[in-house]
Every structure is written in C-alpha cells, then in structure tokens.
Design an enzyme around this catalytic site. Structure first.
Site: not given
Ligand code: BV8
Ligand code: ZN
Length: 239
Positions: A67, A98, A116, A182
């Site tokens: 990456r 993010q 993040h 996002t």
């Molecule tokens: C936490 C770093 C608790 C990594 C990232 C079940 C199992 C396990 C965990 C969970 C679960 N349910 C909920 C959770 C919690 C989990 C979570 O939310 N999971 C989700 C998937 C359900 N969250 C966590 O684990 C967080 N921590 O909860 O901790 C805790 C609390 C206290 C003490 C201890 C523990 C931590 C989350 C952070 C994870 N790390 N990134 C890496 O990069 O390698 S997240 C990762 O996804 C990226 O950072 C990214 O930014 C993020 C979100 O994705 P998006 O940015 O939205 O990207 P995506 O592709 O999804 O969307 C792109 C969008 O852009 C689309 O909508 C598209 O239409 C649009 N787009 C495309 N092109 C364009 C555009 N828009 C405009 N113009 C364009 N040209």
C-alpha cells in the site's frame, strides 16, 4: 446543490470535515469497499487487526509496504487541495481524516487530525516509540530491538483518545459538518453524523453514490469530491 452548499457556508463560522477513502480515489488510491476495493484480495479481519499481526507480521507488513508503494506514486487531487484552501476561509475549521495516506498533509492541509493513524509511521511494539518508516524488505525493528508495527488503528483497537475528544468537541460547536467520500460504516467515525445532528450542525455529504446516511443529512451531493469541492470553494471565494 452546489449553490445551496455555498449559501449554507456563507454564514458559517465553524466548519468540520470528515473524509474517508473516497477523497483519495481520484488520486488512484484504492478504496476499502469499492469495486477496486483494497479488501478485495484480503478480508479486513485477515490483515488490519492485532491478531493478524500477532499471527503473521510478515504478511501484514507485506500488505502495508504494498500500500505504501501505491501511495508513494500518487499525488493529492483537487479535492484535497480544495479542503486545504477551505481551512483559511472560516474562523474555525477542523479536518478529521480516516485515511492513512498522508495526502491531506501533502496538499497543504495543516488543521487536521488522523483518526486511524498514518501509513508512513511505525510504532515499536515494545517501547511504543513512533518513527517514520517506508518499504523495508525485512521485518523492521526498533533500536530497542522491539518489532515495529504500522502506526495505524486496526479493527478492534481503540481510537487515539485525544484525537477523538478534540474532534467531538469541535463537532459539538460546528455550524457545518461535511462527510466526504466515506461509506460511513466504520465506527466510531461513523457516529459523527449523528453527533452533528444532535448539536444542530448542518450536515453536507459528498459521495459518488447514496450511503446509509444520505437520507439523514441536510444536503446529499452525488458527485466526485475532486469535482464538487473545488466548485464549492471557487463559488465561496467570489464575494
Ligand atoms: C473500535 C486503518 C473498540 C486500517 C481502519 C465486528 C467485528 C469487529 C469490529 C467491529 C464489529 N462491529 C463493529 C466493530 C467496530 C469496528 C467497526 O466499526 N467495524 C465496521 C466494519 C462494522 N471499529 C473498530 O474496530 C474501531 N475500534 O471499535 O475499538 C475499542 C474501544 C475501546 C477500547 C478498545 C477497543 C477501529 C476502526 C479503525 C479500523 N481501521 N483503517 C488501514 O487503513 O489499514 S478503518 C478503514 O475503513 C480505513 O481507515 C477507512 O478509512 C475506513 C472507512 O472506510 P471508508 O474510508 O469509508 O472507505 P470505503 O471504501 O468504505 O468507502 C469509500 C467511500 O467513498 C464510498 O462510499 C464510495 O462511494 C466513496 N467514493 C469513492 N470514490 C469517490 C467517493 N466519494 C467521493 N468522490 C469520489 N471520487
Ligand atoms: Zn522500541
């Protein structure tokens, strides 16, 4: 749509922007969940988790180095530059990204926080020292001998508390909250639109498609952030 956004911004004193992978898509950085999604070859649970790193640090570093190699070849796009310009157009401004790709900083943004982490920083698993790090073929180690890990927040890991509280404090007094590029599914960042609503901020979303919050925001602009944001900024700058 653009005109409505500009009208809202004309009276804004405090603007907050949350960006996700979509803002970097036009730079050529694959998003997480799009068709070219990063996760395509791997599931998030396989790589962006502490368990994955524990089990196979070599594979996880290989993925991050891959990456990094992509990100080192790309540059910010007009969407990043427009946001960098916006920070000087309002009395109070904060960007929360993010993304870990460092492109907002490269585009000149200064008033921003990374929720993040950053792909070009590593952290020691023993002494917690943070250092800049790119692309070594072998497993990187700290001078203390500890194994280095990407300085990135993985799934299941807590968000940096200072970043989170500064962001929420800002959202609570913001007039306008932008949600750009996002899918709004990853928590706690995905909770920001609701907090903005609870504190009567106007919420503007920019995305190429409808998301789970599109019907919830005040203004949902469908389009590319690299096209929409520069138009908003240029109209704003015309007095
Ligand atoms: C936490 C770093 C608790 C990594 C990232 C079940 C199992 C396990 C965990 C969970 C679960 N349910 C909920 C959770 C919690 C989990 C979570 O939310 N999971 C989700 C998937 C359900 N969250 C966590 O684990 C967080 N921590 O909860 O901790 C805790 C609390 C206290 C003490 C201890 C523990 C931590 C989350 C952070 C994870 N790390 N990134 C890496 O990069 O390698 S997240 C990762 O996804 C990226 O950072 C990214 O930014 C993020 C979100 O994705 P998006 O940015 O939205 O990207 P995506 O592709 O999804 O969307 C792109 C969008 O852009 C689309 O909508 C598209 O239409 C649009 N787009 C495309 N092109 C364009 C555009 N828009 C405009 N113009 C364009 N040209
Ligand atoms: Zn160390």
């Amino acid at each position: 749509m653009i005109g409505t956004a500009v009208k809202i911004l004309r009276t804004a004193k405090s603007v907050f922007i949350l960006t996700g992978a979509g803002i970097s898509a036009e730079s050529g950085v694959p998003t997480f969940r799009g068709s070219d999604g990063l996760w395509k070859n791997y599931r998030a649970e396989e790589l962006a988790t502490p368990q994955a790193f524990e089990r196979n640090p070599g594979l996880v570093w290989e993925w991050y180095h891959w990456r990094q190699s992509i990100i080192l070849k790309v540059k910010p796009n007009p969407g990043h530059y427009a946001i960098a310009e916006m920070e000087n157009l309002f009395p109070r401004f904060l960007l929360l990204t993010q993304n870990v790709d460092d492109l907002h900083r490269k585009a000149g943004s200064r008033k921003f926080l990374e929720i993040h982490g950053n792909i070009f920083r590593a952290r020691c698993t023993v002494c917690d020292k943070k250092i800049g790090h790119t692309l070594t073929p072998e497993l990187p180690h700290c001078e203390c001998g500890g194994l280095l890990r990407p300085d990135i927040v993985w799934f299941g890991e807590a968000i940096p508390q200072d970043v989170w509280s500064e962001s929420i404090n800002f959202v609570q007094q913001a007039d306008v909250v932008f949600i750009v590029g996002t899918s709004a599914v990853v928590y706690p960042a995905a909770a920001i639109p609701q907090i903005a609503r609870d504190y009567q901020a106007k919420i503007i979303e920019i995305n190429i498609e409808k998301t789970p919050i599109s019907d919830f925001v005040d203004l949902s602009i469908i389009g590319k952030s690299g096209e929409i944001l520069p138009k908003i900024v240029s109209e704003l700058k015309q007095t």
